[in-house]
Write a protein that holds these residues in place. Structure first.
Motif, PDB file in Angstrom:
ATOM      1  N   PHE A  76      -9.280   6.506  -1.125  1.00 27.28           N
ATOM      2  CA  PHE A  76      -8.396   6.675   0.023  1.00 27.28           C
ATOM      3  C   PHE A  76      -6.990   6.939  -0.503  1.00 27.28           C
ATOM      4  CE2 PHE A  76     -11.597   3.774   2.092  1.00 27.28           C
ATOM      5  CZ  PHE A  76     -12.085   4.711   2.992  1.00 27.28           C
ATOM      6  N   ASP A  77      -6.470   8.119  -0.212  1.00 25.09           N
ATOM      7  CA  ASP A  77      -5.178   8.572  -0.731  1.00 25.09           C
ATOM      8  C   ASP A  77      -4.165   8.587   0.411  1.00 25.09           C
ATOM      9  OD1 ASP A  77      -3.112   9.742  -2.101  1.00 25.09           O
ATOM     10  OD2 ASP A  77      -4.125  11.643  -2.477  1.00 25.09           O
ATOM     11  N   THR A  78      -3.077   7.833   0.270  1.00 24.70           N
ATOM     12  CA  THR A  78      -2.070   7.773   1.332  1.00 24.70           C
ATOM     13  C   THR A  78      -0.809   8.547   1.000  1.00 24.70           C
ATOM     14  OG1 THR A  78      -0.890   5.800   0.537  1.00 24.70           O
ATOM     15  CG2 THR A  78      -2.909   5.435   1.810  1.00 24.70           C
ATOM     16  N   ASN A  79      -0.685   9.023  -0.241  1.00 22.78           N
ATOM     17  CA  ASN A  79       0.579   9.619  -0.665  1.00 22.78           C
ATOM     18  C   ASN A  79       0.365  10.876  -1.509  1.00 22.78           C
ATOM     19  OD1 ASN A  79       3.385   9.724  -0.754  1.00 22.78           O
ATOM     20  ND2 ASN A  79       3.524   8.410  -2.556  1.00 22.78           N
ATOM     21  N   PHE A  80      -0.810  11.501  -1.373  1.00 16.61           N
ATOM     22  CA  PHE A  80      -1.156  12.726  -2.098  1.00 16.61           C
ATOM     23  C   PHE A  80      -0.979  12.565  -3.610  1.00 16.61           C
ATOM     24  CE2 PHE A  80       0.105  14.380   2.136  1.00 16.61           C
ATOM     25  CZ  PHE A  80      -1.102  14.961   2.479  1.00 16.61           C
ATOM     26  N   GLY A  81      -1.427  11.417  -4.132  1.00 19.24           N
ATOM     27  CA  GLY A  81      -1.314  11.171  -5.565  1.00 19.24           C
ATOM     28  C   GLY A  81      -2.544  11.588  -6.351  1.00 19.24           C
ATOM     29  N   LEU A 161      -1.635   1.204  -0.829  1.00 15.73           N
ATOM     30  CA  LEU A 161      -1.672   0.407   0.390  1.00 15.73           C
ATOM     31  C   LEU A 161      -0.257   0.111   0.883  1.00 15.73           C
ATOM     32  CD1 LEU A 161      -3.279  -1.151   2.492  1.00 15.73           C
ATOM     33  CD2 LEU A 161      -3.235  -3.136   0.972  1.00 15.73           C
ATOM     34  N   SER A 162       0.645  -0.181  -0.025  1.00 18.91           N
ATOM     35  CA  SER A 162       2.009  -0.518   0.380  1.00 18.91           C
ATOM     36  C   SER A 162       2.698   0.673   1.052  1.00 18.91           C
ATOM     37  CB  SER A 162       2.822  -0.995  -0.826  1.00 18.91           C
ATOM     38  OG  SER A 162       2.804  -0.033  -1.856  1.00 18.91           O
ATOM     39  N   PHE A 163       2.494   1.875   0.534  1.00 18.17           N
ATOM     40  CA  PHE A 163       3.094   3.063   1.138  1.00 18.17           C
ATOM     41  C   PHE A 163       2.587   3.246   2.562  1.00 18.17           C
ATOM     42  CE2 PHE A 163       3.181   7.594   2.129  1.00 18.17           C
ATOM     43  CZ  PHE A 163       4.496   7.914   1.844  1.00 18.17           C
ATOM     44  N   LEU A 164       1.289   3.045   2.752  1.00 20.78           N
ATOM     45  CA  LEU A 164       0.685   3.198   4.073  1.00 20.78           C
ATOM     46  C   LEU A 164       1.275   2.206   5.068  1.00 20.78           C
ATOM     47  CD1 LEU A 164      -1.716   4.665   5.600  1.00 20.78           C
ATOM     48  CD2 LEU A 164      -3.030   2.594   5.112  1.00 20.78           C
ATOM     49  N   VAL A 178      -1.275  -6.064  10.026  1.00 18.98           N
ATOM     50  CA  VAL A 178      -2.043  -4.900   9.570  1.00 18.98           C
ATOM     51  C   VAL A 178      -2.572  -5.129   8.154  1.00 18.98           C
ATOM     52  CG1 VAL A 178      -1.868  -2.462   8.928  1.00 18.98           C
ATOM     53  CG2 VAL A 178      -0.864  -3.264  11.068  1.00 18.98           C
ATOM     54  N   ASP A 179      -1.714  -5.656   7.294  1.00 23.31           N
ATOM     55  CA  ASP A 179      -2.101  -5.928   5.911  1.00 23.31           C
ATOM     56  C   ASP A 179      -3.290  -6.880   5.865  1.00 23.31           C
ATOM     57  OD1 ASP A 179      -1.943  -5.887   3.125  1.00 23.31           O
ATOM     58  OD2 ASP A 179      -0.569  -7.579   3.059  1.00 23.31           O
ATOM     59  N   TYR A 180      -3.237  -7.964   6.636  1.00 24.13           N
ATOM     60  CA  TYR A 180      -4.321  -8.947   6.625  1.00 24.13           C
ATOM     61  C   TYR A 180      -5.611  -8.361   7.198  1.00 24.13           C
ATOM     62  CZ  TYR A 180      -2.433 -13.322   4.856  1.00 24.13           C
ATOM     63  OH  TYR A 180      -1.984 -14.306   4.025  1.00 24.13           O
ATOM     64  N   ASN A 201       0.091  -1.128  -5.240  1.00 21.35           N
ATOM     65  CA  ASN A 201       1.247  -1.687  -4.545  1.00 21.35           C
ATOM     66  C   ASN A 201       2.506  -1.268  -5.287  1.00 21.35           C
ATOM     67  OD1 ASN A 201       2.947  -3.198  -2.939  1.00 21.35           O
ATOM     68  ND2 ASN A 201       2.178  -5.192  -3.612  1.00 21.35           N
ATOM     69  N   ASP A 202       3.558  -1.004  -4.552  1.00 23.45           N
ATOM     70  CA  ASP A 202       4.828  -0.624  -5.149  1.00 23.45           C
ATOM     71  C   ASP A 202       5.672  -1.854  -5.466  1.00 23.45           C
ATOM     72  OD1 ASP A 202       4.313   2.179  -4.898  1.00 23.45           O
ATOM     73  OD2 ASP A 202       4.734   1.987  -2.754  1.00 23.45           O
ATOM     74  N   CYS A 203       6.845  -1.621  -6.004  1.00 31.60           N
ATOM     75  CA  CYS A 203       7.787  -2.694  -6.274  1.00 31.60           C
ATOM     76  C   CYS A 203       8.978  -2.580  -5.328  1.00 31.60           C
ATOM     77  CB  CYS A 203       8.269  -2.639  -7.715  1.00 31.60           C
ATOM     78  SG  CYS A 203       7.019  -3.128  -8.926  1.00 31.60           S
TER      79      CYS A 203
END
Length: 276
Positions: A76-81, A161-164, A178-180, A201-203
């Protein structure tokens, strides 16, 4: 009927893990990425999160005869990575790695790896771009139906997930809810179908409330999120003088104490840093 801890331990030890092909990292987290739990890769942009995710999509398909899962991956790609060209490079190296093992140690398994090709690996990595959290929740329900029907998906990646969540929620309470919801669904799938779940997850920067000039870099999504993941690996580049060399810090694990190791990102994929 209740199960005792010894029986659970025996059952867990029968389960294969997903090797990263970096021996030091595999040892630092046990034997590789374990099924049945959520592993989080955390770090700033360019720290290797997506590279490891793509590597795992190839490695989850290593034949069972060689100690692998022989399974498929869902990305599952949320940021076109995600980049299929990068998967092709890693898949080619992965198949060659397996052939080298067979040729040197297990010639009796040569027939078992004949059909293990980069093209087959790419066919067995399912891809879905996700633009909002409700779409991901719907896709996880669809995934459960596929698993019930016998689909051999053994790795689920959510990158990132964090970006989404940050891009699709307006306040911290909604973000937590939403996260939970997403993490609970992933936990159920991981445990029930013995598959590995990897999220990225990002920082973010946390300001000290008593001193506005004092700040620290921490994983995004907050402390409550941290309680819902089973394993956290924090990634980062070492310095500009060592391009391609990164560090992985095991900050949370069910199997090993905290530790840090170095790894390389090469054309072939994730590899160990050899000691001189």
């Amino acid at each position: 009927m209740l199960a005792n801890s010894y029986d659970i331990w025996i059952e867990e030890n029968k389960q294969p893990t997903i090797a990263t092909l970096c021996k030091d990292l595999d040892q630092a987290i046990g034997k590789g990425i374990s099924p049945g739990i959520i592993t989080e890769l955390c770090g700033p942009p360019g720290s290797g999160k997506t590279q490891i995710c793509i590597q795992l999509c190839a490695n989850v398909q290593i034949p069972t005869q060689l100690g692998g899962f022989g399974g498929k991956a869902l990305y599952f790609d949320t940021n076109f990575g995600f980049h299929p060209h990068r998967l092709k490079e890693m898949a080619t190296a992965c198949t060659q790695h397996c052939r080298n093992i067979v040729e040197t140690l297990r010639k009796d398994l040569s027939e078992d790896v004949e059909g293990f090709t980069a093209e087959i690996i790419m066919e067995n990595v399912y891809y879905k771009y996700i633009s909002d959290s409700s779409s991901l929740i719907e896709e996880l329900d669809t995934l459960e139906n596929l698993l019930k029907a016998g689909e051999k998906i053994k790795l689920v990646v959510v990158d990132s997930l964090s970006f989404l969540i940050k891009c699709n929620t307006e306040n911290s309470l909604e973000r937590l809810e939403v996260d939970y919801t997403i993490l609970t669904k992933l936990h159920v799938l991981a445990y029930r179908y013995k598959l590995a779940v990897v999220i990225t997850n990002d920082c973010t920067t946390r300001i000290n409330p008593s001193n506005s000039t004092d700040s620290t870099v921490v994983p995004a999504l907050g402390e409550c999120h941290s309680h819902k993941i089973n394993q956290r690996i924090v990634l980062g580049a070492i310095n500009e003088e060592q391009p391609g060399i990164f560090i992985a810090s095991i900050e949370k694990s069910l199997f090993r104490p905290r530790s840090s190791i170095k790894f390389r990102i090469t054309e072939a994929g994730i590899r160990r840093v050899r000691k001189n």
